[in-house]
Scaffold this active site. Structure first.
Site, PDB file in Angstrom:
ATOM      1  N   ALA A  62       3.156  -6.243  -0.750  1.00 22.22           N
ATOM      2  CA  ALA A  62       2.280  -6.368   0.414  1.00 22.22           C
ATOM      3  C   ALA A  62       1.270  -7.488   0.177  1.00 22.22           C
ATOM      4  O   ALA A  62       1.135  -7.992  -0.936  1.00 22.22           O
ATOM      5  CB  ALA A  62       1.553  -5.051   0.624  1.00 22.22           C
ATOM      6  N   GLY A 101       7.288  -2.953   0.016  1.00 22.01           N
ATOM      7  CA  GLY A 101       7.681  -3.293   1.379  1.00 22.01           C
ATOM      8  C   GLY A 101       8.880  -4.230   1.408  1.00 22.01           C
ATOM      9  O   GLY A 101       9.661  -4.220   2.365  1.00 22.01           O
ATOM     10  N   GLU A 104      11.823  -2.103   1.183  1.00 21.06           N
ATOM     11  CA  GLU A 104      11.937  -1.348   2.438  1.00 21.06           C
ATOM     12  C   GLU A 104      12.513  -2.228   3.553  1.00 21.06           C
ATOM     13  O   GLU A 104      13.301  -1.780   4.375  1.00 21.06           O
ATOM     14  CB  GLU A 104      10.570  -0.771   2.823  1.00 21.06           C
ATOM     15  CG  GLU A 104      10.168   0.362   1.869  1.00 21.06           C
ATOM     16  CD  GLU A 104       8.789   0.911   2.140  1.00 21.06           C
ATOM     17  OE1 GLU A 104       7.828   0.114   2.092  1.00 21.06           O
ATOM     18  OE2 GLU A 104       8.661   2.113   2.413  1.00 21.06           O
ATOM     19  N   GLU A 124       5.026   1.660  -5.594  1.00 23.30           N
ATOM     20  CA  GLU A 124       3.773   2.128  -4.982  1.00 23.30           C
ATOM     21  C   GLU A 124       3.029   3.147  -5.827  1.00 23.30           C
ATOM     22  O   GLU A 124       1.790   3.178  -5.820  1.00 23.30           O
ATOM     23  CB  GLU A 124       4.056   2.717  -3.590  1.00 23.30           C
ATOM     24  CG  GLU A 124       4.386   1.689  -2.524  1.00 23.30           C
ATOM     25  CD  GLU A 124       5.849   1.240  -2.514  1.00 23.30           C
ATOM     26  OE1 GLU A 124       6.604   1.650  -3.427  1.00 23.30           O
ATOM     27  OE2 GLU A 124       6.225   0.490  -1.612  1.00 23.30           O
TER      28      GLU A 124
END
Ligand code: NAD
Length: 653
Positions: A62, A101, A104, A124
């Site tokens: 991120a 992310g 993801e 995370e």
């Protein structure tokens, strides 16, 4: 440069993200992906799309500058939904890292291919979080649940080989990534559009007793961290109640965790580790190039430092006192490197190269070409002076000369040196080839070039380098001495060693102070105490229990007796004989023993750390409270999810 571009080659749309350095999922990236997908959908000439990144990596996380800002649409979960809703298949082409992310996003794509050195993960939990954009729901619909749990709760990335084995990616490519992605696109062109991961059934669903085992193991490994357990809870919800409920629960849990004390602490230490070695006064100072490293002393520390230097690609020369000691040093390095070989971290070829890059000698003339030398001989000023005198004579006049001393005054060590400005401290932690922490000690006369070179060396070893000033014990050992003293006071005042240790373990330390002392061996610090006894302030409270243990021949774990008694498996048991000794000592000193709760024990330890930390700051030994936290977390087992003693005791958190 446009952040996200769409180009077309024949019937393939190529969506390229360029958001250096890590292609983070910043707002322009999110918006750019959605925009590109709209164009792909509407362009009849495009039948398939490739999502690829420029620069060194796929999306590797991120955008930290967006942390704490109000979310700006499109948020990442919506971008991933949009990917899944694309009317044409999208292939994620991964190089470097696909993390958080980034992975993801790849899970939102319909296919994933990766080059052979790529790494994929959901880290995370390292920040006290769980995946926040559907990772915990989509991953177990692609890979077996145990693999998904492992990836999410460990936070560790997997290699592309492993990813391929477990089905996380569809293929590993060996040549140029984009070409491989285009070739892959041809092979799937006529296949049906794959079902989006959220609409697929889980790969497998454990039964309730298997869940009990999964949770028990995770709880044990988490050692007080809440995020890994929350991740399992979310993952299970997604499997048992369906993807829609799973996604909603994941989002809600993610937001709760983001505001938790643990996540704040973990983010604090994450950023502290990255900023602590950046000294404004060294910006613009070029480090000297280094290729040849000298290590004086091939004992525990010297061999570890030599191993770390070899693994970082340096040529290493160990200087020892005689041929036998040279052979010992070499054997220890070989043992360390064999460990790396056995664990698959290096190949046999690399092992052979590294051993060939190591030489040993009893003659300091072998250091004529060394760019940086680390001294790790006995902790004795006369020996250190002798060594630095010889280094002055034989090394290049600008070679950086470092001491790994634990307690001695490096300013004093530098006295014997020609060009004392190049003398610094490089305080490694044992085992030096494994421990990440390195205290870089700035002597009075240290020049900027030598310091910059030392920091560059630390970075190339992959260490977290913390600057500190000269004092007895530098940052870490000094704080440890302070809190050890208070633990010893608590023994005389009413606590028992195993009670203090239990409180520390409950708080999150991997082991308590006394178990740690037993592991290190009690006789070395006993010898130091005996040496320093004549200089001790007689007015200061002195706890002699550690001395008594040594006088009784209890030297710690290695001889089965120390603060604990060790069974034949090496397991520590509280020893009534030690308890009796502690109680008798209180009586002898006329101290009425009282109970200590775990909270009081921890409060005492934290207060001791905080007080010493404040002194260290006021003396300019550490340049920020963050530096102290980084040292205590990375070198002394302070639980990472508590952020370090300075952070934890801050009133303005
Ligand atoms: P060690 O006894 O295992 O090794 C010292 C080595 O130095 C021996 O192999 C010895 O033969 C060699 N040596 C002694 N005098 C020498 C000389 N004049 N020339 C060449 N070699 C010489 O000790 P160690 O634990 O590796 O500690 C070395 C230094 O590192 C000490 O200053 C110690 O305080 C510091 N240190 C130790 C640790 C630790 O956990 N052991 C951690 C950080 C720093």
């Amino acid at each position: 440069m446009t952040t996200v571009t769409l180009t077309r080659e024949d019937h393939i749309g190529i969506i390229t993200i360029n958001n250096p350095p890590i292609n983070a999922t910043s707002h322009p990236v999110r918006a750019g992906i959605v925009d590109a997908l709209d164009q792909v959908d509407h362009d009849p000439a495009i039948r398939i799309a490739i999502l690829i990144c420029g620069g060194k990596t796929f999306i590797a996380g991120a955008d930290v500058t967006e942390f704490g800002q109000p979310p700006k649409d499109p948020i990442l979960p919506d971008v991933i939904k949009r990917l899944e809703a694309a009317t044409k298949p999208v292939i994620a082409a991964i190089h470097g890292h696909a993390l958080g992310g980034g992975l993801e996003v790849a899970l939102g794509c319909h296919y994933r291919i990766a080059d052979k050195s790529a790494k994929l993960g959901l880290p995370e939990v390292n920040l006290g979080l769980i995946p926040g954009a559907g990772g915990s729901v989509r991953l177990p619909r692609l890979v077996p649940v145990t693999e998904a749990i492992n990836i999410i709760t460990s936070g560790k990335p997997v290699s592309s080989t492993k990813a391929n084995e477990i089905g996380l990616i569809d293929a590993i490519c060996h040549g140029a990534l984009l070409d491989a992605a285009k070739d892959f696109a041809q092979t799937i062109l006529d296949r049906d559009m794959p079902v989006a991961l959220v609409d697929r059934p889980p790969v497998d669903v454990p039964d309730s007793s298997a869940w009990d085992d999964i949770v028990a193991t995770a709880r044990k490994n988490a050692r007080g961290q809440i995020a890994p357990l929350a991740a399992i809870d979310v993952l299970r919800t997604g499997l048992e109640k369906g993807a829609k409920d799973g996604l909603a629960y994941e989002r809600q849990t993610f937001i709760e965790l983001r505001d938790s004390d643990q996540s704040k602490a973990l983010r604090h230490i994450f950023f502290a580790e990255r900023s602590v070695g950046k000294l404004p006064e060294l910006s613009g100072v070029d480090p000297a190039p280094i290729t040849d490293i000298g290590v004086i002393g091939g004992g525990i520390m010297g061999a570890g430092i030599a191993t770390a230097s070899l693994l970082a690609g340096f040529k290493v020369t160990i200087i020892e006192r005689n041929e036998d000691a040279c052979a010992n040093g070499r054997n220890t390095v070989e043992k360390h490197l064999s460990g790396s070989l056995k664990r698959g971290l290096i190949t046999q070829d690399r092992f052979d190269q590294l051993m060939a890059a190591l030489s040993t000698s009893t003659d300091y003339a072998a250091l004529a070409s060394a760019d940086l030398v680390v001294e790790a001989v006995f902790e004795d000023m006369a020996v250190k002076h002798d060594v630095f005198g010889k280094l002055s004579l034989h090394c290049k006049p600008d070679a950086v000369l470092a001491s790994n001393t634990s307690y001695l005054d490096i300013n004093e060590i530098a006295v014997k040196c020609v060009n004392p400005g190049r003398v610094i401290g490089l305080h490694f932690f044992s085992p030096a080839h494994i421990m990440k922490l390195l205290e870089i000690v700035r002597t009075k006369q240290a020049d900027a070039k030598s310091l910059a070179t030392a920091f560059a060396f630390g970075r190339s070893l992959g260490k977290i380098a913390v600057p500190c000033g000269v004092c007895d014990g530098f940052i870490g050992n000094r704080i440890m001495s302070a809190y050890r003293k208070h633990c010893e006071y608590m023994l005389e005042d009413g606590a028992l060693p195993h009670q203090i240790d239990a409180a520390m373990v409950e708080f999150g330390f991997p082991m308590g102070l006394f178990a740690m002392q037993d592991m290190a061996g009690l006789e070395i610090s006993w010898a130091t105490r005996k040496r320093l006894a004549p200089f001790r302030d007689p007015a200061e409270r002195y706890v002699a229990l550690g001395d008594y243990l040594c006088e009784m021949g209890r030297f710690g774990k290695k001889n089965g007796l120390g603060w604990y008694r060790y069974d034949e498996h090496g397991k520590a048991q509280p020893d009534p004989e030690v308890d009796a000794l502690v109680i008798a000592e209180s009586e002898k000193k006329g101290i009425t023993r009282r109970d200590f709760s775990h909270d009081e024990i921890i409060d005492t330890i934290l207060a001791a750390m905080r007080n010493e930390g404040d002194k260290i700051l006021s003396e300019g030994i550490a340049n920020s409270p963050d530096a102290i936290d980084v040292v205590m977390v990375n070198g002394y087992g302070f639980p990472r999810h508590k952020g370090g003693p300075m952070f934890l005791t801050r009133s303005d958190k």
